[in-house]
Design an enzyme around this catalytic site. Structure first.
Site, PDB file in Angstrom:
ATOM      1  N   CYS A 170      -2.641  -1.559  -8.274  1.00 31.66           N
ATOM      2  CA  CYS A 170      -1.354  -1.548  -7.575  1.00 31.66           C
ATOM      3  C   CYS A 170      -0.310  -0.771  -8.390  1.00 31.66           C
ATOM      4  O   CYS A 170      -0.370   0.448  -8.449  1.00 31.66           O
ATOM      5  CB  CYS A 170      -0.910  -2.982  -7.285  1.00 31.66           C
ATOM      6  SG  CYS A 170       0.447  -3.093  -6.114  1.00 31.66           S
ATOM      7  N   HIS A 206      -5.686  -6.014  -4.977  1.00 35.11           N
ATOM      8  CA  HIS A 206      -5.661  -6.750  -6.251  1.00 35.11           C
ATOM      9  C   HIS A 206      -6.960  -7.507  -6.496  1.00 35.11           C
ATOM     10  O   HIS A 206      -7.072  -8.680  -6.103  1.00 35.11           O
ATOM     11  CB  HIS A 206      -4.492  -7.739  -6.248  1.00 35.11           C
ATOM     12  CG  HIS A 206      -3.163  -7.098  -6.413  1.00 35.11           C
ATOM     13  ND1 HIS A 206      -2.468  -7.105  -7.603  1.00 35.11           N
ATOM     14  CD2 HIS A 206      -2.404  -6.397  -5.551  1.00 35.11           C
ATOM     15  CE1 HIS A 206      -1.322  -6.454  -7.459  1.00 35.11           C
ATOM     16  NE2 HIS A 206      -1.253  -6.010  -6.219  1.00 35.11           N
ATOM     17  N   GLU A 254      -7.933  -8.881  -9.145  1.00 31.22           N
ATOM     18  CA  GLU A 254      -7.730 -10.046 -10.029  1.00 31.22           C
ATOM     19  C   GLU A 254      -7.331 -11.299  -9.257  1.00 31.22           C
ATOM     20  O   GLU A 254      -7.298 -12.385  -9.820  1.00 31.22           O
ATOM     21  CB  GLU A 254      -6.688  -9.721 -11.112  1.00 31.22           C
ATOM     22  CG  GLU A 254      -5.234  -9.774 -10.683  1.00 31.22           C
ATOM     23  CD  GLU A 254      -4.766  -8.549  -9.901  1.00 31.22           C
ATOM     24  OE1 GLU A 254      -5.622  -7.796  -9.398  1.00 31.22           O
ATOM     25  OE2 GLU A 254      -3.544  -8.354  -9.782  1.00 31.22           O
TER      26      GLU A 254
END
Lengths: 778, 233
Positions: B85, B194, B196
């Site tokens: 991002c 994302h 994560e």
């Protein structure tokens, strides 16, 4: 490079010749008859007289600025204080057991075990959000988050309770777009997951939307910080953003009326937010706490430096000396009064020992946070502020911050309420097309999907979000090892409160309590944001007094304490007050978020049970409002003992993993809850109403749309059926099997109607985009 | 195995990226933007967030942070670097990856569970996926629209440098539905979604199997761990 010890910005008296000479204490004593614009600053004649009496002279213009903002309704709670005391007196020792910090501090703090504590608070930012919706809502988030940091906590979640005007009114789209993008902008940029909240549309909020922002923080017990200035000789440090002319309500009036020959300056009364500055401030503060470099801390919100200095001094040793020239300014032409009143965002004030000052300055420099040492704690018992070498404020701080005026406003039983209560929805026809009514409710603005709003909020950041919208409550993991977490939900039904504010407040409490309980968490504490009309209207004061009493009584019955909150008066359009809207936030604790309970069905073949009983309670309901445009009668009964029993039952079911899902019944009744349970994961169901109708003696319309309290639908895997029934029987809670989940791709209510999943979804999702624009991917 | 996660002022998902590294079996090392020391890490993650408040352009100021000189040198020497991002925006601003990211075509921030197709499963960060594997990981951004010149797009497509492509829905107006790209060497990868946030059951996107059980993102981190192990062997 940060300038850590700036002097006054370049000798202001010489470089800014238009800046007026300060009105010193000596000058005030020498010119007792000078006229002062106290009325324009919002002070009444008797309040001004009592300031003169306290000081034994006329106030300086700086002192007048401080008293006027600190004695305002917003800061002093002068109309509500006498009522809010109940939250303290109706709190037992047992309720205080886990309360580390109660009302009066920046936010309440609750011990949640394992050495962890959670702090939370909800606060209004209503009026700024109507004038300038984007910045008003953004700074509402910023302000409540700073309250949380002030307690020594890391902010970990936000949510919002929003009320807008009628969805089809032209101005509503302006306010909605502004408020939602303001919250999205500020919250996302701070890196805080937005985990829930609520949005209602009603014409009563047309020119007075409500933006109530909630924040939650977590801390280790030893990191707790309080807002007090103790230790003579300790430094008073202002850090964060520079002070500018934004958010000055009356100060420009004061400055222009009294002094400026050059004409009044027009400054925005709404603050402007910079979430990047706040994010850096959060990390900077957390590092200061970790390194134990701060003795006391306070955020700067309403009333800015006036509030921070007087409150810190009041809560500490009582004395403080400040050199106002040391304040770093964005605009060097600001007057002393404007500096005292500025509500510039992203600022904090800390009390630091002289030995730790170097360490403190190293940390703020690392984060590029501008800082200036304004003065120190004294033992004089006076708050003394100097400006350009002259003493412009010399007051006893408690007279500013604590012992302001308190009013017993006239209270009058509303002339209209008996007639309203007599106009029950029970007489409305209940023979309509149930399928049509079901879909009309599902697509009505208040029950329709809020994806258009919530898709603009980051719910993932921090990686600890265990539940968020559209589940009943938001849930966040606190401890990665143990899984310890909290859940939080907000609720308020203004329509109920209009019918009966006492009962309405208890209903809001009951619903928030239930919304936390269905997640599997145990409710432990309350924060409230009390939104009402003008306290100068005796009928509004009656509503307020009843709502506070209802909420305080309810908390006592549920044995969960109110830990803080806020009061917002003067919410009205013209002379018409909003519906009383006491937004109640309930915080719960769960040992392991892995045991959280979803709100929708995930598997086919589970049995669906309705817990609780249904009565003919359609007064104030969504059904009455949407189908019949009706508001009258008395709101549903609420039995808090039953709510406690229900919460304990669900907690037990969750602990033993007997309950695959649980969903609260509220607005729209059983019908809406069923639709939402289908929509959550797209698993269909077959439902029968016959046993509800027989057992409770109600018709199908009532069974579907009544808003009786103490009800939850749960789904139970077949293999756990016997154990689950045993659990309910053992606890004596009414339970009926009302259906089964299936793979039909539809919701069938036997003998009445069937709706395909696609139509359910389409109806639920269409409404907000029709008015505000498309949702990505829908 | 040590993988660095750089924190810039305004980084938001840095601790999440550290958690992902840990769950992938490596040791996360917190790196500070203002230093020049990579502390001997073997791979680097530039996390999501709003570094410097996205002032000027998203990622523009951070790409000039002191530590970026070391990151650029390491990337050019072959060290695995992942930009998520805002980190992707930095990689573009630092010219480690071509093209740029602009405001979403619909004008709003968008957070959604996003379906992706893995288009290149042979980079340092994607080797654990099957070619053309379909995955779901959260997307959340305001400036995620990928743009590049026609020649660049042609080169990316021609040389197989598109790493991830949006499936079903293009959430931000990205050209060719591009969600993430790699450099030719395959050590530098940037993507807008994302990963994560999809590394741990209970906290990821919903899947048909269970609420929030999606962990497709973890493979991006385990891929890096595996490629480092392979390189060391």
């Amino acid at each position: 490079m940060t300038d850590l010890f700036p002097s006054a910005p370049a000798a202001p008296t010489t470089t800014a010749p238009t800046r007026p000479a300060p009105d010193s204490v000596a000058n005030a004593a020498a010119t007792p008859d000078r006229e002062q614009p106290y009325g324009a600053l919002g002070l009444k004649a008797d309040e001004y007289a009592s300031i003169r009496e306290i000081l034994g002279r006329r106030p300086t213009s700086g002192e007048l600025a401080m008293y006027s903002v600190m004695w305002s309704e917003h800061c002093s709670y002068k109309s509500s204080k006498n009522y809010l005391r109940q939250f303290g007196t109706k709190t037992t020792e047992a309720m205080r057991k886990n309360l580390m910090v109660g009302m009066g501090e920046n936010a309440g703090v609750v011990d949640v075990g394992e050495g962890w504590a959670v702090t939370f608070k909800i606060e209004s930012h209503n009026h700024p959000s109507y004038i300038e919706p984007f910045q008003g809502a953004a700074t509402g988030v910023g302000g409540i988050v700073r309250d949380i940091i002030s307690m020594g906590a890391r902010p970990v979640a936000v949510m919002d309770a929003l009320r807008f005007g009628a969805i089809d009114s032209d101005d509503t789209a302006r306010v909605v777009h502004g408020v939602v993008s303001g919250i999205s902008f500020y919250g996302n940029c701070l890196g805080l997951p937005n985990i829930g909240g609520e949005t209602y549309f009603d014409a009563v909020y047309q020119a007075n939307p409500l933006v109530n922002a909630l924040a939650v923080g977590v801390l280790r017990h030893e990191d707790l910080h309080l807002a007090n200035a103790r230790g003579v000789g300790n430094k008073v440090v202002l850090f964060g953003a520079r002070t500018g002319g934004d958010g000055i309500g009356g100060a420009s009036i004061l400055a222009s009326d009294s002094f400026s020959a050059g004409g009044p300056t027009k400054r925005p009364a709404v603050q402007v937010g910079d979430p990047f500055a706040e994010k850096v401030l959060i990390e900077c503060c957390l590092e200061l706490f970790r390194e134990k470099l701060v003795e006391g801390i306070q955020d700067l919100g309403a009333a800015g430096i006036s509030c921070a200095t007087s409150e810190l001094a009041s809560n500490g040793d009582g004395g403080m000396y400040i050199e106002l020239d040391k304040v770093l300014l964005r605009d060097p032409t600001l007057t002393a009064e404007e500096i005292l009143m500025s509500e510039s965002q992203e600022r904090m004030m800390a009390i630091v020992t002289p030995e730790k000052l170097d360490g403190f300055l190293r940390v703020v420099e690392k984060w590029d946070v501008e800082t200036s040492v304004l003065g120190e704690v004294t033992d004089t018992g006076r708050l003394v502020i100097n400006w350009q070498g002259e003493e412009i404020v010399n007051v006893e701080p408690r007279t500013v911050a604590v012992n302001g005026p308190v009013y017993d406003r006239p209270v009058a039983y509303p002339t209209w309420i008996d007639a309203l209560n007599a106009d029950t929805a029970a007489t409305l026809p209940r023979d309509g097309d149930l399928r049509g009514q079901f879909l009309a409710l599902l697509g009505s603005p208040n029950l329709a999907s809020k994806d258009w709003i919530t898709n603009q909020y980051d719910r993932y950041v921090m990686g600890n979000t265990a539940l968020s919208f559209p589940d009943d409550g938001g849930m966040v993991r606190v401890d990665e090892e143990s899984g310890l977490g909290f859940a939080v939900a907000t609720d308020a039904n203004g329509r109920y409160c209009q019918l009966d504010p006492y009962q309405g407040a208890r209903l809001a409490l009951a619903e928030a309590f239930r919304n936390v309980a269905v997640t599997g968490a145990t409710p432990v504490a309350v924060s409230d944001c009390l939104n009402f009309g003008s306290p100068e209207n005796p009928e509004v004061m009656w509503q307020f007094s009843r709502a506070v009493e209802g909420l305080a009584d309810g908390c006592l019955e549920l044995e969960i304490p109110v830990t803080g909150g806020n009061v917002s008066f003067y919410n009205q359009t013209g002379d018409v007050p909003i519906h009383p809207t006491p937004v109640v936030a309930v915080l719960g604790v769960i040992d392991d978020v892995a045991r959280r309970i979803p709100s929708g069905w995930q598997d086919e073949g589970d049995n669906i049970y309705l817990l609780g009983t249904t009565a003919l309670e359609l007064d104030g309901s969504a059904w009455a409002g949407v189908i019949h445009d009706h508001l009258g009668g008395l709101p549903p009964a609420v039995e808090l003992d039953a709510e406690r029993a229900l919460a304990a039952l669900i907690a037990a079911g969750g602990t033993e993993s007997l309950v695959a899902s649980a969903h609260d019944l509220a607005d729209g009744g059983l019908a809406q809850a069923l639709a939402e349970a289908v929509l959550r994961f797209g698993v269909g169901a077959r439902i029968w109403l016959t046993e509800i109708m027989e057992r409770d003696g109600v018709d199908a319309t009532t069974a579907l749309f009544s808003e009786s309290t103490g009800r939850v639908i749960v789904s139970v895997p077949r293999e756990d059926d016997v154990k689950f029934r045993g659990l309910c029987a053992g606890r004596g809670y009414p339970v009926l099997r009302i259906g089964v989940t299936d793979n039909s791709g539809e919701l069938e209510v036997q003998d009445h109607f069937t709706v395909q999943l696609d139509e359910l979804r389409g109806t639920h999702r269409a409404t907000l985009p029709q008015h505000f624009g498309p949702v990505v991917g829908q | 195995m040590r993988i660095g996660v750089i924190t810039f002022p305004g980084s938001l998902d840095d601790r999440d990226a550290q958690r992902a590294v840990r769950l992938a079996g490596a040791e996360p090392v917190a790196l500070w933007h203002g230093e020049h020391d990579l502390q001997g890490v073997e791979a680097i993650v530039l996390p999501g967030g709003f570094s410097y408040g996205d002032y000027l352009r998203a990622g523009a100021i951070a790409s000039l942070s002191p530590i970026m000189a070391e990151v650029i040198a390491a990337a050019e020497a072959g060290m695995p670097v992942l930009g998520i991002c805002n980190g992707f925006q930095m990689l573009a601003e630092a010219h480690l990856l071509p093209g740029g990211l602009v405001r979403n075509d619909h004008g709003s921030f968008i957070c959604r569970d996003q379906a992706l197709r893995v288009e290149n499963a042979s980079t340092a960060w994607t080797s654990g996926f099957a070619d053309q594997q379909q995955i779901t990981i959260p997307l959340k951004n305001g400036e995620g629209g990928y743009i590049a010149s026609d020649e660049t797009i042609a080169r990316l497509e021609g040389e197989g440098l598109v790493a991830f492509r949006y499936l079903d829905v293009n959430p931000n107006g990205s050209m060719n539905d591009i969600a993430g790209i790699t450099n030719a060497r395959g050590n530098v990868v940037g993507l807008m979604p994302h990963p994560e946030h999809a590394v741990q059951e209970g906290f990821g996107p919903d899947t048909p199997a269970a609420m929030r059980s999606g962990i497709d993102g973890l493979t991006i981190f385990t891929s890096a761990v595996a490629s480092l192990a392979a390189a060391a062997a």
